[in-house]
Structure formats: structure tokens, C-alpha cells
Write an enzyme that holds these catalytic residues in place. Structure first.
Site, PDB file in Angstrom:
ATOM      1  N   ARG A  69      30.000 -39.960  49.083  1.00  0.00           N
ATOM      2  CA  ARG A  69      29.016 -39.304  48.202  1.00  0.00           C
ATOM      3  C   ARG A  69      29.272 -37.805  48.065  1.00  0.00           C
ATOM      4  O   ARG A  69      29.206 -37.247  46.973  1.00  0.00           O
ATOM      5  CB  ARG A  69      27.598 -39.545  48.747  1.00  0.00           C
ATOM      6  CG  ARG A  69      26.510 -38.931  47.907  1.00  0.00           C
ATOM      7  CD  ARG A  69      25.152 -39.370  48.369  1.00  0.00           C
ATOM      8  NE  ARG A  69      24.773 -40.663  47.845  1.00  0.00           N
ATOM      9  CZ  ARG A  69      24.226 -40.849  46.641  1.00  0.00           C
ATOM     10  NH1 ARG A  69      24.034 -39.827  45.837  1.00  0.00           N
ATOM     11  NH2 ARG A  69      23.888 -42.045  46.230  1.00  0.00           N
ATOM     12  N   LEU A  97      21.685 -36.230  42.659  1.00  0.00           N
ATOM     13  CA  LEU A  97      22.635 -35.120  42.755  1.00  0.00           C
ATOM     14  C   LEU A  97      22.491 -34.500  44.143  1.00  0.00           C
ATOM     15  O   LEU A  97      21.389 -34.181  44.575  1.00  0.00           O
ATOM     16  CB  LEU A  97      22.338 -34.094  41.661  1.00  0.00           C
ATOM     17  CG  LEU A  97      22.587 -34.628  40.239  1.00  0.00           C
ATOM     18  CD1 LEU A  97      21.974 -33.707  39.193  1.00  0.00           C
ATOM     19  CD2 LEU A  97      24.076 -34.830  39.989  1.00  0.00           C
ATOM     20  N   ASN A 111      15.960 -32.528  34.729  1.00  0.00           N
ATOM     21  CA  ASN A 111      15.965 -33.988  34.661  1.00  0.00           C
ATOM     22  C   ASN A 111      14.740 -34.429  33.870  1.00  0.00           C
ATOM     23  O   ASN A 111      13.717 -33.743  33.870  1.00  0.00           O
ATOM     24  CB  ASN A 111      15.922 -34.589  36.071  1.00  0.00           C
ATOM     25  CG  ASN A 111      16.151 -36.094  36.085  1.00  0.00           C
ATOM     26  OD1 ASN A 111      16.587 -36.682  35.093  1.00  0.00           O
ATOM     27  ND2 ASN A 111      15.844 -36.727  37.205  1.00  0.00           N
ATOM     28  N   THR A 112      14.856 -35.552  33.209  1.00  0.00           N
ATOM     29  CA  THR A 112      13.693 -36.127  32.542  1.00  0.00           C
ATOM     30  C   THR A 112      13.319 -37.424  33.228  1.00  0.00           C
ATOM     31  O   THR A 112      14.178 -38.209  33.619  1.00  0.00           O
ATOM     32  CB  THR A 112      13.923 -36.294  31.020  1.00  0.00           C
ATOM     33  OG1 THR A 112      13.038 -37.290  30.529  1.00  0.00           O
ATOM     34  CG2 THR A 112      15.339 -36.619  30.666  1.00  0.00           C
ATOM     35  N   HIS A 113      12.017 -37.622  33.415  1.00  0.00           N
ATOM     36  CA  HIS A 113      11.534 -38.761  34.206  1.00  0.00           C
ATOM     37  C   HIS A 113      10.356 -39.433  33.496  1.00  0.00           C
ATOM     38  O   HIS A 113       9.476 -38.749  32.966  1.00  0.00           O
ATOM     39  CB  HIS A 113      11.101 -38.276  35.600  1.00  0.00           C
ATOM     40  CG  HIS A 113      10.653 -39.396  36.476  1.00  0.00           C
ATOM     41  ND1 HIS A 113      11.539 -40.253  37.101  1.00  0.00           N
ATOM     42  CD2 HIS A 113       9.410 -39.829  36.794  1.00  0.00           C
ATOM     43  CE1 HIS A 113      10.854 -41.162  37.776  1.00  0.00           C
ATOM     44  NE2 HIS A 113       9.563 -40.931  37.603  1.00  0.00           N
ATOM     45  N   ASP A 145      15.890 -30.645  42.312  1.00  0.00           N
ATOM     46  CA  ASP A 145      16.220 -30.177  43.663  1.00  0.00           C
ATOM     47  C   ASP A 145      16.742 -31.384  44.443  1.00  0.00           C
ATOM     48  O   ASP A 145      17.044 -32.421  43.849  1.00  0.00           O
ATOM     49  CB  ASP A 145      15.015 -29.483  44.329  1.00  0.00           C
ATOM     50  CG  ASP A 145      13.868 -30.453  44.615  1.00  0.00           C
ATOM     51  OD1 ASP A 145      14.063 -31.690  44.485  1.00  0.00           O
ATOM     52  OD2 ASP A 145      12.778 -29.981  44.984  1.00  0.00           O
ATOM     53  N   GLY A 147      15.339 -33.443  46.453  1.00  0.00           N
ATOM     54  CA  GLY A 147      14.444 -34.570  46.671  1.00  0.00           C
ATOM     55  C   GLY A 147      14.544 -35.586  45.538  1.00  0.00           C
ATOM     56  O   GLY A 147      15.278 -35.405  44.575  1.00  0.00           O
ATOM     57  N   ASP A 149      12.955 -36.726  42.547  1.00  0.00           N
ATOM     58  CA  ASP A 149      11.989 -36.361  41.499  1.00  0.00           C
ATOM     59  C   ASP A 149      10.917 -35.392  42.014  1.00  0.00           C
ATOM     60  O   ASP A 149       9.744 -35.503  41.658  1.00  0.00           O
ATOM     61  CB  ASP A 149      11.338 -37.634  40.909  1.00  0.00           C
ATOM     62  CG  ASP A 149      12.379 -38.584  40.343  1.00  0.00           C
ATOM     63  OD1 ASP A 149      13.400 -38.110  39.820  1.00  0.00           O
ATOM     64  OD2 ASP A 149      12.181 -39.806  40.442  1.00  0.00           O
TER      65      ASP A 149
HETATM   66  C1  GAR Z   1      14.741 -42.527  30.598  1.00  0.00           C
HETATM   67  O1  GAR Z   1      13.458 -43.090  30.603  1.00  0.00           O
HETATM   68  C2  GAR Z   1      14.929 -41.631  31.798  1.00  0.00           C
HETATM   69  O2  GAR Z   1      13.828 -40.880  32.124  1.00  0.00           O
HETATM   70  C3  GAR Z   1      15.203 -42.657  32.839  1.00  0.00           C
HETATM   71  O3  GAR Z   1      16.116 -43.522  32.214  1.00  0.00           O
HETATM   72  C4  GAR Z   1      15.806 -43.595  30.828  1.00  0.00           C
HETATM   73  C5  GAR Z   1      17.090 -43.351  30.046  1.00  0.00           C
HETATM   74  O4  GAR Z   1      16.979 -43.778  28.739  1.00  0.00           O
HETATM   75  N1  GAR Z   1      15.738 -42.036  34.013  1.00  0.00           N
HETATM   76  C6  GAR Z   1      15.281 -42.294  35.225  1.00  0.00           C
HETATM   77  O5  GAR Z   1      14.413 -43.106  35.454  1.00  0.00           O
HETATM   78  C7  GAR Z   1      15.979 -41.516  36.334  1.00  0.00           C
HETATM   79  N2  GAR Z   1      15.340 -41.726  37.567  1.00  0.00           N
HETATM   80  P1  GAR Z   1      18.225 -43.692  27.718  1.00  0.00           P
HETATM   81  O6  GAR Z   1      19.472 -44.220  28.424  1.00  0.00           O
HETATM   82  O7  GAR Z   1      17.814 -44.535  26.566  1.00  0.00           O
HETATM   83  O8  GAR Z   1      18.393 -42.244  27.337  1.00  0.00           O
END
Ligand code: GAR
Length: 194
Positions: A69, A97, A111-113, A145, A147, A149
Site C-alpha cells: 500500500r 489515500l 473528495n465527494t461523498h 485527511d 481518516g 471520510d
Molecule cells: C459517487 O457517489 C461518489 O461519492 C462515490 O462513488 C460514486 C461515484 O459515481 N464515492 C464513494 O462512495 C467513495 N467512498 P460515478 O462513478 O458515477 O462518478
């Protein structure tokens, strides 16, 4: 720093619809940014094909079973660093990461969650929200960071849970909110900010 075109590297693992929304916004002139590269841990990620279709350099940095890793993480940082981005956007990237990456890109990786963090971190946020019976969930863009999320929240948007939702339906509506937040986060990113 005003009037700087934000150079963004996007990290992806799968479909890449969030990436697509960013590419579309850039091409439409709605965001002063340049998606300089897309990097994936999955060689066959459709997101890489999307990027190439738009003339964006798309690189696979595959994760194989038994991969070290820390080494993989340092290599990922080297790949990203070659593009000298102002911002790294993890958009549907399913690997954590680690220190070797974040020591170099810690203040500049978002990041987007698919939930209103700190509720429902992890890989199954929409399913977990349904199981908990909440009536409102949503989308979060945060600074990454080490952790899971846990980083500083930058933007959030609420999404109502409907009576006939299943995890897929709910996740799809959340993704619509995530696309808007991602575009906004890149639009409002100040190079040099951290
Ligand atoms: C999104 O909902 C994103 O937030 C999630 O994967 C999807 C990607 O959609 N990521 C996570 O849950 C990370 N922990 P996409 O491939 O259609 O852009």
C-alpha cells in the site's frame, strides 16, 4: 490568487459520471479549470474512457492483490505530481489515500461523498442512510485527511429520502447533488488555498 485556471487531477474508480459533470462544466466555460489528467486504480474503469474521449490524459495505476500500500500510494503521488495540479479531486475513487500521498497533496485533495458527513461514512452511504431510516441525507465535498471520510467539510447539500426509495434510486439522486457540489468546489477553489 485571482484569475488562475485551476489545474485539476481527478481520481476515479468506476463509471465517472461525477468526472463527466466536471468535464462538461469546463467545456461549457462554467468553470475556469483544466482537467489535466484522470487517474484510476482500475484499468477498465469507464471513467478512463470518458476522459480519453475528451482528449484528457487517462492513466491506470492498478491495484493488485498483495500490492504494498505504501509503495502504491507513493507511486500514485508521483503520477499526480507530474501534472503539477493545484487541486486533486477524488470523485468516485474507492481507495483510501495514505500518508505517502497526503504528505504531498494533503491540503489540496478533495473528495465527494454520498451522505451528509459525519453521518454514514464508508462505501455504502446510501444503503446505510436507508437502513437508519433518516428522512434527509445528502452529499458532501470535504478536504481529504487520513481518516475514512473525516476531513474538513467544505460543501454540503441535502437530499430527501422518499418512501419508495431503494439504495440505487437514492444514490442516483444524491449523485445529482454531488455533481453540482463538485463543480462548485472546483469553481471556488483558490489555488494556494489549503
Ligand atoms: C459517487 O457517489 C461518489 O461519492 C462515490 O462513488 C460514486 C461515484 O459515481 N464515492 C464513494 O462512495 C467513495 N467512498 P460515478 O462513478 O458515477 O462518478
Amino acid at each position: 490568487m485571482a484569475n488562475v485556471t485551476v489545474k485539476v487531477v481527478v481520481l476515479v474508480s468506476g463509471t465517472g459520471t461525477l468526472l463527466q459533470s466536471l468535464i462538461d462544466a469546463v467545456e461549457a466555460g462554467d468553470v475556469d479549470a483544466d482537467v489535466v489528467a484522470v487517474v484510476s486504480d482500475q484499468e477498465s474503469a469507464p471513467a478512463l474512457t470518458r476522459a480519453r474521449r475528451h482528449g484528457i490524459e487517462a492513466i491506470a495505476h492498478p491495484w493488485a492483490k498483495g500490492t504494498d500500500r505504501a509503495i502504491w500510494d507513493a507511486q500514485l503521488a508521483d503520477i499526480v505530481a507530474a501534472f503539477e495540479p493545484h487541486l486533486v479531486a477524488s470523485a468516485g475513487f474507492m481507495k483510501l489515500l495514505g500518508e505517502n500521498f497526503l504528505s504531498r497533496f494533503g491540503g489540496t485533495t478533495i473528495n465527494t461523498h454520498p451522505s451528509l458527513l459525519p453521518s454514514f461514512p464508508g462505501m455504502r452511504a446510501a444503503r446505510d442512510a436507508l437502513a437508519a431510516g433518516v428522512k434527509v441525507t445528502g452529499a458532501t465535498v470535504f478536504l481529504v485527511d487520513e481518516g475514512i471520510d473525516t476531513g474538513r467539510i467544505l460543501y454540503q447539500s441535502a437530499v430527501e429520502v422518499l418512501d419508495d426509495d431503494d439504495a440505487d434510486k437514492l444514490h442516483e439522486r444524491i449523485k445529482t447533488a454531488e455533481r453540482e457540489l463538485l463543480v462548485r468546489a472546483v469553481r471556488e477553489w483558490e489555488p494556494g488555498e489549503a
